[in-house]
Write a protein that holds these residues in place. Structure first.
Motif, PDB file in Angstrom:
ATOM      1  N   TRP A 173      22.197  16.010  62.837  1.00 37.11           N
ATOM      2  CA  TRP A 173      22.325  15.002  61.789  1.00 37.11           C
ATOM      3  C   TRP A 173      20.958  14.623  61.212  1.00 37.11           C
ATOM      4  O   TRP A 173      19.989  14.450  61.939  1.00 37.11           O
ATOM      5  N   THR A 211      28.688   7.738  57.040  1.00 40.06           N
ATOM      6  CA  THR A 211      27.239   7.932  57.104  1.00 40.06           C
ATOM      7  C   THR A 211      26.610   6.954  58.092  1.00 40.06           C
ATOM      8  O   THR A 211      26.619   5.741  57.870  1.00 40.06           O
ATOM      9  N   THR A 254      22.550  11.260  55.589  1.00 33.25           N
ATOM     10  CA  THR A 254      23.626  12.216  55.324  1.00 33.25           C
ATOM     11  C   THR A 254      24.857  11.836  56.152  1.00 33.25           C
ATOM     12  O   THR A 254      24.743  11.182  57.187  1.00 33.25           O
ATOM     13  N   PRO A 255      26.048  12.253  55.708  1.00 33.49           N
ATOM     14  CA  PRO A 255      27.258  11.898  56.444  1.00 33.49           C
ATOM     15  C   PRO A 255      27.552  12.860  57.588  1.00 33.49           C
ATOM     16  O   PRO A 255      27.027  13.976  57.637  1.00 33.49           O
ATOM     17  N   THR A 284      28.228  18.369  60.494  1.00 32.27           N
ATOM     18  CA  THR A 284      27.278  17.755  59.577  1.00 32.27           C
ATOM     19  C   THR A 284      26.420  18.844  58.969  1.00 32.27           C
ATOM     20  O   THR A 284      26.326  19.954  59.493  1.00 32.27           O
TER      21      THR A 284
END
Length: 401
Positions: A254, A334, A258-259, A218
């Protein structure tokens, strides 16, 4: 009023280590904790066997807004130093995956070892004991507790973060930081399972219980100061999302909105393999994928990405096979959040380390006030690293008070 040289608030890993270190230097130390059971986080760690350190622990395995801060303490008290202590107490241990060290028997042995080390310095205990206030005086500090007043020139805050409230986690350390106008890095759950929107996750609910080794990443891994992380670990599908070591690791990196990107077959270029096999493999696509993935997962992934289960590999256009390869080698999704502090192994963020001395862990603008362990903005990877930070920061403060 009881008088001590040092008051340590929080009798977890960092607190006991600090108290023992200070007391064995000849200081009069009191160790205070509000809980009725000692060191529950140690007791439940590592499946009850306590992953007490990692032989590979170093600054690169820790996250912080101030990444250089942890170097001093970690270099002065290493995994080898803690292993020597474990050996001194004749505790059997073994190494598992990626340098992780566990007790052969029980996490209780580490708790007893730390209690013995505290006894070796004649540490005074106040437990269960709630600290109601902490006030600075000309001589140091006065603590008002439900067991009476305590006076000490040095106070160490070792009360941890917000993770796992059911075993006693509180925001006490953060409230003390606010009281003395110390900056904070916003706390959030880390080493925690990630969750997904119910509609988005519907095709994968029935995958619950499936586990496999993956690559996960990520954020940005490019540039001089990369913000992301990448790990190869086991992933576990759950009813609400994803867990397992791979996801716990990446959760610390993460950022909401965001994915994460998962390579479900890290040893295989799926698109190239499928295109190459078109001329010789007569099977349906689902059967082909089941060579490398659990059958339920292979079927779920095909349906989720719009592929028919009965499609034959030989009939698939190369462009479609490249699309499928990307969906499995670079599965981007996500999360909508995490399982929160109730499932988080640690708390990321905390006391801003730019407020502290990296040699002593003392607040630079509040002489005599120290912060150690999880309360501080230093968060380790999964696998014994956070315990090593507890030991190292506890020793650093214990030698300095």
């Amino acid at each position: 009023m009881a008088k001590f040289d040092v008051a340590v608030i929080g009798a977890g890993a960092a607190g006991m280590m600090c108290a023992a270190t200070a007391a064995q230097r000849g200081l009069r130390v009191v160790l205070i904790d509000h809980a009725t059971k000692l060191a529950e986080k140690i007791r439940i760690s590592g499946g009850g066997r306590c992953n007490f350190t990692n032989v590979n622990a170093g600054p690169a395995n820790f996250l912080s807004e101030n990444p250089h801060f942890c170097k001093s303490a970690l270099s002065r008290y290493t995994p080898a130093d803690f292993v020597a202590l474990v050996k001194k107490h004749r505790i059997g241990y073994h190494e598992k995956h990626r340098g992780q060290l566990f007790c052969d028997d029980s996490a209780e042995q580490i708790i007893e070892m730390l209690k013995d080390e505290c006894a070796g310095g004649d540490v005074h205990w106040r437990m269960p004991c709630k600290v109601e206030s902490l006030e600075q005086t000309a001589e140091g500090f006065v603590l008002e507790t439900d067991s009476g007043s305590i006076e000490a020139p040095s106070v160490v805050i070792a009360t941890g973060g917000l993770s796992i409230p059911k075993i006693g986690a509180t925001d006490f350390g953060y409230r003390i930081a606010a009281q003395f106008d110390l900056r904070m890095v916003e706390p959030r759950p880390a080493l925690v399972p990630l969750t997904f929107d119910a509609e988005q996750w519907a095709p994968f609910v029935e995958m619950s219980g499936i586990a496999l080794e993956v690559d996960v990443e990520t954020g940005s891994l490019k540039g001089r100061n990369p913000t992301g992380g990448r790990f190869r670990e086991d992933l576990l599908f759950t009813h609400r999302g994803l867990s397992g070591p791979a996801i716990l690791q990446i959760s610390s990196y993460w950022q909401p909105g965001t994915p994460i990107v998962i390579n479900l077959l890290p040893e295989l270029d799926l698109a190239a393999t499928l295109i190459e096999g078109k001329g010789t493999i007569k099977k349906q696509l689902g059967n082909v994928l089941s060579q490398w993935l659990p059958a339920r997962l292979a079927e779920g992934l095909l349906l989720a990405h719009g592929f028919a289960l009965d499609a034959r590999l030989a009939d698939m256009p190369d462009a479609q096979l490249r699309k499928l390869g990307a969906a499995i080698n670079q599965w981007s999704l996500t999360p909508n959040g995490s399982e929160g502090y109730k499932k988080a192994e640690v708390t990321r963020g905390g006391i801003d380390t730019r407020e502290l001395s990296q040699q002593t862990m003392m607040a630079t603008k509040v002489p005599g006030l120290y912060f150690i362990g999880e309360a501080v903005d230093v968060t380790g990877w999964l696998g014994g690293y956070n315990f090593q930070w507890a030991w190292a920061s506890g020793v650093a403060a214990g030698l300095a008070v």
